[in-house]
Motif scaffolding. Sequence first.
Motif, short mmCIF file in Angstrom:
data_model
loop_
_atom_site.label_atom_id
_atom_site.label_comp_id
_atom_site.label_asym_id
_atom_site.label_seq_id
_atom_site.Cartn_x
_atom_site.Cartn_y
_atom_site.Cartn_z
N LEU A 40 3.54 -3.10 8.01
CA LEU A 40 3.81 -1.92 7.68
C LEU A 40 3.66 -1.83 6.44
CD1 LEU A 40 7.01 -1.78 9.84
CD2 LEU A 40 4.93 -1.10 10.71
N GLU A 41 3.13 -0.90 5.87
CA GLU A 41 2.69 -0.46 4.40
C GLU A 41 3.30 0.99 4.11
OE1 GLU A 41 -0.76 -0.01 1.80
OE2 GLU A 41 -0.67 -2.11 2.33
N PHE A 42 4.23 1.02 3.26
CA PHE A 42 4.87 2.35 2.91
C PHE A 42 4.81 2.52 1.24
CE2 PHE A 42 7.40 0.63 6.45
CZ PHE A 42 7.25 1.71 7.28
N ASP A 43 4.61 3.75 1.06
CA ASP A 43 4.87 4.31 -0.46
C ASP A 43 6.41 4.55 -0.34
OD1 ASP A 43 2.26 3.67 -1.69
OD2 ASP A 43 1.74 5.75 -0.88
N THR A 71 12.53 11.23 -12.51
CA THR A 71 13.37 10.39 -12.43
C THR A 71 13.20 9.17 -11.38
OG1 THR A 71 14.56 11.60 -10.85
CG2 THR A 71 15.28 11.77 -13.15
N THR A 72 12.08 9.39 -10.65
CA THR A 72 11.92 8.18 -9.63
C THR A 72 10.24 7.88 -9.40
OG1 THR A 72 11.26 9.92 -7.94
CG2 THR A 72 13.47 9.05 -8.12
N ARG A 73 9.92 6.71 -9.20
CA ARG A 73 8.55 6.34 -9.18
C ARG A 73 8.23 5.64 -7.78
NH1 ARG A 73 8.37 3.96 -14.86
NH2 ARG A 73 7.56 5.76 -16.03
N ALA A 74 7.11 5.97 -7.26
CA ALA A 74 6.61 5.37 -5.97
C ALA A 74 6.21 4.11 -6.04
CB ALA A 74 5.56 6.27 -5.42
N HIS A 75 6.68 3.12 -5.21
CA HIS A 75 6.33 1.71 -5.15
C HIS A 75 5.79 1.39 -3.89
CE1 HIS A 75 8.71 1.06 -8.83
NE2 HIS A 75 9.47 1.83 -8.33
#
Length: 112
Positions: A40-43, A71-75
Motif C-alpha cells: 500500500l502506498e499513501f501520501d 503547517t503540514t507537509r505530505a509524505h
Amino acid sequence: MTDNRIELADAVQAVRDELITAAARSTGHDLAFEVGDIELEFDVELRKETKGGTKVKAWVVEAGADGSAGTTRAHRVTVTLQALDRRTGQPWKVRGDSRGSVGRFGGGDDGR
C-alpha cells in the motif's frame, strides 16, 4: 476546511475488509488465490494534535492536496503487509471450500 481526511489506520482496515469480502464472495468457486504481499502506498499528512493530549496522527491525503496554512507537509509512506491466517500462521487464501479443478478451463460456451 471540510474534514474528509482518512486516518491511515482506517485506510489499512478498509483493505482488510475488502479482502474478507472477497473471501466471502468466493464461496462455491473452485479457484483459490493465495494472498501474497500487499503493498500500500499513501501520501500522508503528519499532524501534531494537542486537543485531549499531545499525539501525532497520520492522515491519507489526496494527491496534490495542500496542507492548511502551510503547517503540514505530505509524505509518501509505503506499507507492505503479509496476509496470514491467524489460526494456522500460513498465507491467507481467498477461496471457497471446494477443491479446485481445471476440467472446464478454456472450455467454450457449451461448458466443454
